[in-house]
Design a protein around this motif. Structure first.
Motif, PDB file in Angstrom:
ATOM      1  N   ILE A  56     -42.693 -27.835  36.026  1.00  0.00           N
ATOM      2  CA  ILE A  56     -41.336 -28.880  35.886  1.00  0.00           C
ATOM      3  C   ILE A  56     -40.432 -27.957  35.404  1.00  0.00           C
ATOM      4  O   ILE A  56     -39.364 -28.228  36.266  1.00  0.00           O
ATOM      5  CB  ILE A  56     -42.304 -29.942  34.744  1.00  0.00           C
ATOM      6  N   LYS A  57     -40.420 -26.731  34.399  1.00  0.00           N
ATOM      7  CA  LYS A  57     -38.853 -26.520  34.298  1.00  0.00           C
ATOM      8  C   LYS A  57     -38.464 -26.107  35.696  1.00  0.00           C
ATOM      9  O   LYS A  57     -37.135 -26.233  36.112  1.00  0.00           O
ATOM     10  CB  LYS A  57     -39.349 -24.674  33.800  1.00  0.00           C
ATOM     11  N   VAL A  58     -39.131 -25.369  36.775  1.00  0.00           N
ATOM     12  CA  VAL A  58     -38.983 -24.362  38.207  1.00  0.00           C
ATOM     13  C   VAL A  58     -38.177 -26.239  38.615  1.00  0.00           C
ATOM     14  O   VAL A  58     -37.050 -25.492  39.295  1.00  0.00           O
ATOM     15  CB  VAL A  58     -40.071 -23.746  38.455  1.00  0.00           C
ATOM     16  N   ALA A  59     -39.292 -27.319  39.213  1.00  0.00           N
ATOM     17  CA  ALA A  59     -38.745 -27.720  39.815  1.00  0.00           C
ATOM     18  C   ALA A  59     -37.491 -29.031  39.653  1.00  0.00           C
ATOM     19  O   ALA A  59     -36.615 -28.993  40.304  1.00  0.00           O
ATOM     20  CB  ALA A  59     -40.238 -29.338  39.773  1.00  0.00           C
ATOM     21  N   PHE A  60     -37.583 -28.820  38.652  1.00  0.00           N
ATOM     22  CA  PHE A  60     -35.931 -29.211  37.416  1.00  0.00           C
ATOM     23  C   PHE A  60     -34.629 -28.525  37.275  1.00  0.00           C
ATOM     24  O   PHE A  60     -33.858 -28.909  38.012  1.00  0.00           O
ATOM     25  CB  PHE A  60     -36.067 -29.384  35.728  1.00  0.00           C
ATOM     26  N   LEU A  66     -29.696 -28.752  43.245  1.00  0.00           N
ATOM     27  CA  LEU A  66     -29.226 -29.459  44.421  1.00  0.00           C
ATOM     28  C   LEU A  66     -27.823 -30.983  43.787  1.00  0.00           C
ATOM     29  O   LEU A  66     -27.449 -30.820  44.597  1.00  0.00           O
ATOM     30  CB  LEU A  66     -30.945 -30.304  44.644  1.00  0.00           C
ATOM     31  N   ASN A  67     -28.068 -31.299  42.401  1.00  0.00           N
ATOM     32  CA  ASN A  67     -27.426 -32.650  42.032  1.00  0.00           C
ATOM     33  C   ASN A  67     -26.141 -32.091  42.266  1.00  0.00           C
ATOM     34  O   ASN A  67     -24.719 -32.074  42.900  1.00  0.00           O
ATOM     35  CB  ASN A  67     -27.605 -32.665  40.320  1.00  0.00           C
ATOM     36  N   PHE A  71     -22.857 -32.851  44.628  1.00  0.00           N
ATOM     37  CA  PHE A  71     -21.715 -33.388  44.002  1.00  0.00           C
ATOM     38  C   PHE A  71     -20.374 -32.719  44.265  1.00  0.00           C
ATOM     39  O   PHE A  71     -19.504 -33.367  44.949  1.00  0.00           O
ATOM     40  CB  PHE A  71     -21.236 -33.288  41.953  1.00  0.00           C
ATOM     41  N   HIS A  72     -20.660 -31.622  44.010  1.00  0.00           N
ATOM     42  CA  HIS A  72     -19.915 -30.831  44.736  1.00  0.00           C
ATOM     43  C   HIS A  72     -18.704 -30.251  46.777  1.00  0.00           C
ATOM     44  O   HIS A  72     -18.039 -30.960  46.662  1.00  0.00           O
ATOM     45  CB  HIS A  72     -19.902 -29.298  44.610  1.00  0.00           C
ATOM     46  N   SER A  99     -27.891 -34.653  35.677  1.00  0.00           N
ATOM     47  CA  SER A  99     -27.125 -33.186  35.102  1.00  0.00           C
ATOM     48  C   SER A  99     -27.910 -32.846  33.956  1.00  0.00           C
ATOM     49  O   SER A  99     -28.496 -32.405  33.325  1.00  0.00           O
ATOM     50  CB  SER A  99     -25.779 -33.302  35.085  1.00  0.00           C
ATOM     51  N   LEU A 100     -27.381 -33.984  32.451  1.00  0.00           N
ATOM     52  CA  LEU A 100     -27.850 -33.963  31.344  1.00  0.00           C
ATOM     53  C   LEU A 100     -29.577 -34.044  31.037  1.00  0.00           C
ATOM     54  O   LEU A 100     -29.985 -33.916  30.220  1.00  0.00           O
ATOM     55  CB  LEU A 100     -27.397 -35.603  31.096  1.00  0.00           C
ATOM     56  N   VAL A 101     -29.768 -34.854  31.899  1.00  0.00           N
ATOM     57  CA  VAL A 101     -31.390 -34.893  31.953  1.00  0.00           C
ATOM     58  C   VAL A 101     -32.208 -34.469  32.389  1.00  0.00           C
ATOM     59  O   VAL A 101     -32.544 -33.598  31.730  1.00  0.00           O
ATOM     60  CB  VAL A 101     -31.528 -36.999  32.658  1.00  0.00           C
ATOM     61  N   LEU A 102     -31.407 -33.315  33.611  1.00  0.00           N
ATOM     62  CA  LEU A 102     -32.530 -32.476  33.925  1.00  0.00           C
ATOM     63  C   LEU A 102     -32.295 -31.316  32.851  1.00  0.00           C
ATOM     64  O   LEU A 102     -32.984 -30.944  33.396  1.00  0.00           O
ATOM     65  CB  LEU A 102     -31.816 -31.978  35.757  1.00  0.00           C
TER      66      LEU A 102
END
Ligand code: HEM
Length: 122
Positions: A56-60, A66-67, A71-72, A99-102
């Motif tokens: 799960i951590k690697v996916a996040f 990506l996020n 954004f950039h 970003s905060l949630v991930l």
């Protein structure tokens, strides 16, 4: 930085200035986390790989990357159009919120790696 993008804090300060000042710290922190994380993984590669929390951590981590890229490559390029807005455009707020949630999920999943609740036997 995410709270500024959400229009919650530092609203008097141009978003570009908040990002420019904090980016060196976030990059340094990310590099330290990747180095220390890789060392932690090196200590328990099979156990870590088999835990759902590590996956799960690697996916996040991938989604968080990506996020940042989206954004950039999109709303950040138009930052001078909304730089002084107390409430940034929806796309910027979305980037900040995601970003905060991930990153919260990455920290929680990282801590949960130590707990073998769902470990598959090798
Ligand atoms: C880049 C952002 C990262 C953040 C914010 C992060 C966060 C965390 C946190 C908060 C823990 C719990 C530490 C503890 O139990 O005291 C942890 C553990 C861990 N992390 Fe990370 N980590 C990151 C990157 C990585 C990477 C890139 C890897 C591996 C390639 C990794 C592998 C691990 C492993 C294996 C553990 C478990 C250690 C154990 O319980 O024995 N981390 N991480």
């Amino acid at each position: 930085m995410d709270l500024r993008l959400l229009g919650i804090t530092l609203r008097q300060t141009p978003a570009s200035e908040v990002i420019a000042r904090l980016l060196p710290f976030t990059l340094a922190g990310f590099i330290v986390m990747v180095i220390t994380g890789s060392l932690l993984f090196y200590a328990i590669p099979v156990k870590a790989y088999l835990t759902i929390f590590f996956r799960i951590k690697v996916a996040f981590l991938v989604l968080a990357g990506l996020n940042v890229a989206v954004f950039h490559l999109t709303v950040f390029r138009r930052i001078h159009a909304w730089d002084l807005d107390r409430l940034p455009p929806r796309a910027a707020r979305l980037a900040g919120g995601v970003s905060l949630v991930l990153w919260a999920g990455i920290v929680i999943a990282g801590r949960m790696i130590a707990y073998n609740w769902f470990d598959k036997q090798p």
